[in-house]
Each structure stands twice: as structure tokens, then as C-alpha cells.
Design a protein around this motif. Structure first.
Motif, PDB file in Angstrom:
ATOM      1  N   GLY A 150       0.809  -1.212   0.000  1.00 25.15           N
ATOM      2  CA  GLY A 150       0.000   0.000   0.000  1.00 25.15           C
ATOM      3  C   GLY A 150       0.841   1.259   0.000  1.00 25.15           C
ATOM      4  O   GLY A 150       2.071   1.221  -0.087  1.00 25.15           O
ATOM      5  N   ALA A 151       0.156   2.390   0.120  1.00 19.12           N
ATOM      6  CA  ALA A 151       0.821   3.693   0.064  1.00 19.12           C
ATOM      7  C   ALA A 151       0.359   4.560   1.227  1.00 19.12           C
ATOM      8  O   ALA A 151      -0.611   4.240   1.916  1.00 19.12           O
ATOM      9  CB  ALA A 151       0.491   4.386  -1.264  1.00 19.12           C
ATOM     10  N   GLY A 152       1.086   5.662   1.432  1.00 20.64           N
ATOM     11  CA  GLY A 152       0.693   6.631   2.446  1.00 20.64           C
ATOM     12  C   GLY A 152       1.244   6.384   3.823  1.00 20.64           C
ATOM     13  O   GLY A 152       0.946   7.126   4.763  1.00 20.64           O
ATOM     14  N   HIS A 153       2.073   5.351   3.976  1.00 15.91           N
ATOM     15  CA  HIS A 153       2.644   5.049   5.278  1.00 15.91           C
ATOM     16  C   HIS A 153       3.712   6.092   5.653  1.00 15.91           C
ATOM     17  O   HIS A 153       4.362   6.664   4.777  1.00 15.91           O
ATOM     18  CB  HIS A 153       3.261   3.658   5.276  1.00 15.91           C
ATOM     19  N   THR A 154       3.906   6.311   6.947  1.00 14.61           N
ATOM     20  CA  THR A 154       4.909   7.272   7.404  1.00 14.61           C
ATOM     21  C   THR A 154       5.841   6.626   8.415  1.00 14.61           C
ATOM     22  O   THR A 154       5.461   5.707   9.146  1.00 14.61           O
ATOM     23  CB  THR A 154       4.254   8.512   8.040  1.00 14.61           C
ATOM     24  N   THR A 155       7.075   7.129   8.445  1.00 17.12           N
ATOM     25  CA  THR A 155       8.068   6.660   9.412  1.00 17.12           C
ATOM     26  C   THR A 155       8.392   7.791  10.379  1.00 17.12           C
ATOM     27  O   THR A 155       8.415   8.967   9.998  1.00 17.12           O
ATOM     28  CB  THR A 155       9.355   6.195   8.717  1.00 17.12           C
ATOM     29  N   HIS A 156       8.693   7.413  11.617  1.00 16.48           N
ATOM     30  CA  HIS A 156       8.940   8.398  12.666  1.00 16.48           C
ATOM     31  C   HIS A 156      10.067   7.884  13.562  1.00 16.48           C
ATOM     32  O   HIS A 156       9.946   6.793  14.132  1.00 16.48           O
ATOM     33  CB  HIS A 156       7.685   8.617  13.508  1.00 16.48           C
ATOM     34  N   VAL A 157      11.146   8.642  13.657  1.00 18.33           N
ATOM     35  CA  VAL A 157      12.241   8.272  14.555  1.00 18.33           C
ATOM     36  C   VAL A 157      11.844   8.703  15.960  1.00 18.33           C
ATOM     37  O   VAL A 157      11.745   9.900  16.257  1.00 18.33           O
ATOM     38  CB  VAL A 157      13.560   8.925  14.122  1.00 18.33           C
ATOM     39  N   VAL A 158      11.614   7.721  16.821  1.00 18.58           N
ATOM     40  CA  VAL A 158      11.052   7.990  18.140  1.00 18.58           C
ATOM     41  C   VAL A 158      11.745   7.132  19.201  1.00 18.58           C
ATOM     42  O   VAL A 158      11.881   5.915  19.031  1.00 18.58           O
ATOM     43  CB  VAL A 158       9.536   7.681  18.169  1.00 18.58           C
ATOM     44  N   ASP A 159      12.159   7.769  20.284  1.00 21.13           N
ATOM     45  CA  ASP A 159      12.575   7.075  21.503  1.00 21.13           C
ATOM     46  C   ASP A 159      11.340   7.017  22.388  1.00 21.13           C
ATOM     47  O   ASP A 159      10.895   8.042  22.916  1.00 21.13           O
ATOM     48  CB  ASP A 159      13.704   7.843  22.188  1.00 21.13           C
ATOM     49  N   VAL A 160      10.764   5.830  22.567  1.00 18.93           N
ATOM     50  CA  VAL A 160       9.485   5.731  23.278  1.00 18.93           C
ATOM     51  C   VAL A 160       9.601   6.087  24.753  1.00 18.93           C
ATOM     52  O   VAL A 160       8.583   6.323  25.418  1.00 18.93           O
ATOM     53  CB  VAL A 160       8.867   4.321  23.125  1.00 18.93           C
ATOM     54  N   SER A 161      10.820   6.128  25.282  1.00 17.60           N
ATOM     55  CA  SER A 161      11.004   6.503  26.688  1.00 17.60           C
ATOM     56  C   SER A 161      10.996   8.016  26.889  1.00 17.60           C
ATOM     57  O   SER A 161      10.996   8.490  28.035  1.00 17.60           O
ATOM     58  CB  SER A 161      12.314   5.928  27.232  1.00 17.60           C
ATOM     59  N   ASP A 162      10.985   8.771  25.803  1.00 12.68           N
ATOM     60  CA  ASP A 162      11.020  10.232  25.843  1.00 12.68           C
ATOM     61  C   ASP A 162       9.584  10.765  25.812  1.00 12.68           C
ATOM     62  O   ASP A 162       8.919  10.716  24.777  1.00 12.68           O
ATOM     63  CB  ASP A 162      11.822  10.750  24.645  1.00 12.68           C
ATOM     64  N   LYS A 163       9.117  11.272  26.922  1.00 14.08           N
ATOM     65  CA  LYS A 163       7.725  11.709  27.035  1.00 14.08           C
ATOM     66  C   LYS A 163       7.362  12.775  26.011  1.00 14.08           C
ATOM     67  O   LYS A 163       6.315  12.678  25.347  1.00 14.08           O
ATOM     68  CB  LYS A 163       7.461  12.239  28.457  1.00 14.08           C
ATOM     69  N   GLN A 164       8.192  13.777  25.866  1.00 14.81           N
ATOM     70  CA  GLN A 164       7.879  14.857  24.930  1.00 14.81           C
ATOM     71  C   GLN A 164       7.902  14.372  23.483  1.00 14.81           C
ATOM     72  O   GLN A 164       7.090  14.807  22.659  1.00 14.81           O
ATOM     73  CB  GLN A 164       8.855  16.022  25.130  1.00 14.81           C
ATOM     74  N   ARG A 165       8.823  13.471  23.179  1.00 15.43           N
ATOM     75  CA  ARG A 165       8.882  12.943  21.813  1.00 15.43           C
ATOM     76  C   ARG A 165       7.645  12.091  21.512  1.00 15.43           C
ATOM     77  O   ARG A 165       7.100  12.143  20.404  1.00 15.43           O
ATOM     78  CB  ARG A 165      10.155  12.110  21.612  1.00 15.43           C
ATOM     79  N   MET A 166       7.197  11.317  22.487  1.00 12.14           N
ATOM     80  CA  MET A 166       5.999  10.514  22.282  1.00 12.14           C
ATOM     81  C   MET A 166       4.752  11.387  22.128  1.00 12.14           C
ATOM     82  O   MET A 166       3.859  11.085  21.330  1.00 12.14           O
ATOM     83  CB  MET A 166       5.824   9.525  23.431  1.00 12.14           C
ATOM     84  N   LEU A 167       4.692  12.474  22.868  1.00  8.77           N
ATOM     85  CA  LEU A 167       3.574  13.403  22.732  1.00  8.77           C
ATOM     86  C   LEU A 167       3.566  14.017  21.338  1.00  8.77           C
ATOM     87  O   LEU A 167       2.521  14.107  20.676  1.00  8.77           O
ATOM     88  CB  LEU A 167       3.668  14.487  23.802  1.00  8.77           C
ATOM     89  N   ALA A 168       4.755  14.410  20.867  1.00  7.99           N
ATOM     90  CA  ALA A 168       4.871  14.981  19.524  1.00  7.99           C
ATOM     91  C   ALA A 168       4.551  13.930  18.457  1.00  7.99           C
ATOM     92  O   ALA A 168       3.936  14.243  17.428  1.00  7.99           O
ATOM     93  CB  ALA A 168       6.271  15.536  19.315  1.00  7.99           C
ATOM     94  N   PHE A 169       4.947  12.691  18.704  1.00  6.49           N
ATOM     95  CA  PHE A 169       4.673  11.600  17.765  1.00  6.49           C
ATOM     96  C   PHE A 169       3.171  11.417  17.562  1.00  6.49           C
ATOM     97  O   PHE A 169       2.689  11.276  16.431  1.00  6.49           O
ATOM     98  CB  PHE A 169       5.318  10.313  18.282  1.00  6.49           C
ATOM     99  N   ALA A 170       2.425  11.441  18.653  1.00 16.27           N
ATOM    100  CA  ALA A 170       0.970  11.314  18.544  1.00 16.27           C
ATOM    101  C   ALA A 170       0.394  12.440  17.684  1.00 16.27           C
ATOM    102  O   ALA A 170      -0.488  12.207  16.843  1.00 16.27           O
ATOM    103  CB  ALA A 170       0.338  11.315  19.934  1.00 16.27           C
TER     104      ALA A 170
END
Length: 268
Positions: free
Chosen positions: A52-72
Motif C-alpha cells: 500500500g501507500a501513504g505510510h509514514t516513518t517516525h524516529v522515536v525514543d518511546v522513553s522520551d515523554k515529549q517525543r511521544m507526545l509529539a509523535f501522537a
């Protein structure tokens, strides 16, 4: 039974192993994927393998609260609200507590436990906005019984299990499923990337996973089926099933057996 076609699915720890296989299985069902990992190269490879198409990739450290908030926020901006969140990212440390650094303990708790909490907390409003959804939280066979030299890993996986069971009850009337997944030996890189273990012992564990572990694609198929059929709990592999049954019927036996292995075979 839930249809997954044209749904938005989030998978953490998607650069390899169960995460990659689950992302591919969800894409094959028609989902649009937002995949995350700290391994940018592995993440890119997973993206190339998705249907399929339209998928996105995100470099994320899941232990980083602010990064996870931004990821959402990134996921919602790119795809709209998520329907499915697979909190898969995980690591392990192999050491006796007396040799286990507190820094490594904090590291594993950050990824294995806080990563799951952040994934559920920050994506929950999106699932609620859709009116339905599923959280899939990866615990482990070691979230069913304690194992020597895995005190930190077991602590996090027991915590994920308890957190998941509590959240499932909280959301029972909101059409949001919360699934606790307990795999046994799967052919992933978790043993290869383990901290703490001496090289000779680590290689024994790696060899066992490589030779006897279940293929991650098989585990992923079971996870996707659990989402479709709205399961609350999924135990994967024969050794995990055996551990679960024995632990329920004879709680002391797994502990005694692990002690015998340590004393007589020195495999751990």
C-alpha cells in the motif's frame, strides 16, 4: 469481528522482529501505517516492505515523554486519528541484581514500561475520537513468571500486564480493546541487543532463539487476528502456554525449575 481496512495503525519498535512483521501484516489488511523506532535505517527497510501507500516513518525514543507526545500529534496530522496502537518497542538486560546497574534499570523501565504508558496515554484521545480502537501492549512470557538474571525485564513485563488489564477494564464501555500479549521465544534481535550478559552466555541465548524461536511473522499473524477478534489476552508459543498453565495450577513449580536450571546447567 473488526474490519481493519482503511484504518490507521501505529506500531513502535517497527525496525525489525515482531514490530516489523506486525506492521507488514496490518498493511496487508489495508491499514495505513505510522511506524516508529530509534533505528532509522531499519525503519526505512520496514517501510519499503509495506504493502500500500501513504505510510509514514517516525524516529522515536518511546522513553522520551515529549517525543511521544509529539509523535501522537504527527500521526494525527498525517493520517487523522489512530485506530490501532501496537506498543511493541522493548529491550532486555541480563544480569544478577547485584551486578545490574541502576542506569540500565532506568533504561529498560523507560522503554518497556513508560513507552507503553505514553503510547496509551497520548493516543487515547484519538481512539476515543474515532469511537473505537485497540491498544496492543507487548508483555512477555516473562510477564507471567519470574526468571533469574531478568529481574528488570520481568518487572517491566509484569507492569505492562497489570497496566493493560487495568486499562482494559477502564475502557470496557468505550468500544476500545486493550490486549495484553505474552510471547515466548520469537526470532528477534532482543537477545542479540541485550545489555549486561557476558558474551558466551549471550551467544547461547541467541543460538536458542535462532534455532528454536517462532518466526515473527507467525506471531504477527496471531496479533492481528487478536485485534480482529477483539481478544483481551494473547499467549504466543508453546513454552508461553505451558508457563501460563503451570503457573496457574502449580505456582511454585516454575520458580523451582528455574532454580534447578541455574544450579545444574548454568544456562542463565
Amino acid at each position: 469481528m473488526r474490519s481493519l481496512d482503511k484504518r490507521v495503525a501505529v506500531v513502535t519498535g517497527a525496525s525489525s522482529g515482531i514490530g516489523r512483521a506486525t506492521a507488514k501484516a496490518l498493511a496487508a489488511k489495508g491499514c495505513t501505517l505510522a511506524i516508529a523506532d530509534v533505528d532509522e535505517g531499519g525503519l526505512a527497510q520496514t517501510a519499503r516492505e509495506l504493502e500500500g501507500a501513504g505510510h509514514t516513518t517516525h524516529v522515536v525514543d518511546v522513553s522520551d515523554k515529549q517525543r511521544m507526545l509529539a509523535f501522537a500529534d504527527e500521526v494525527e496530522q498525517a493520517h487523522g486519528p489512530a485506530h490501532i496502537v501496537v506498543n511493541n518497542a522493548g529491550v532486555t538486560v541480563t544480569d544478577k541484581l547485584e551486578d545490574h546497574s541502576l542506569e540500565d534499570f532506568e533504561w529498560i523501565v523507560g522503554i518497556n514500561f513508560w513507552g507503553v504508558v505514553y503510547g496509551c496515554k497520548f493516543f487515547l484521545p484519538q481512539l476515543q475520537a474515532n469511537g473505537w480502537g485497540a491498544f496492543v501492549n507487548l508483555s512477555s512470557m516473562f510477564g507471567l513468571t519470574g526468571v533469574p538474571k531478568q529481574s528488570s525485564y520481568c518487572a517491566t513485563k509484569f507492569a505492562v500486564r497489570g497496566f493493560t488489564e487495568s486499562l482494559a477494564i477502564e475502557l470496557a464501555n468505550e468500544n476500545i480493546d486493550v490486549i495484553s500479549v505474552h510471547p515466548g521465544g520469537i526470532r528477534t534481535n532482543i537477545a542479540r541487543n541485550s545489555r549486561g550478559a557476558p558474551d558466551d552466555k549471550r551467544q547461547q541465548v541467541i543460538d536458542w532463539f535462532d534455532n528454536h524461536g517462532m518466526k515473527p511473522e507467525t506471531a504477527a499473524s496471531k496479533i492481528v487476528s487478536a485485534i480482529e477478534h477483539r481478544r483481551q489476552r494473547l499467549v504466543i508459543t508453546r513454552e508461553a502456554w505451558a508457563t501460563d498453565i503451570v503457573k496457574r495450577l502449580y505456582p511454585a513449580i516454575p520458580r523451582r525449575l528455574a532454580g534447578w536450571v541455574v544450579r545444574n546447567r548454568e544456562l542463565l
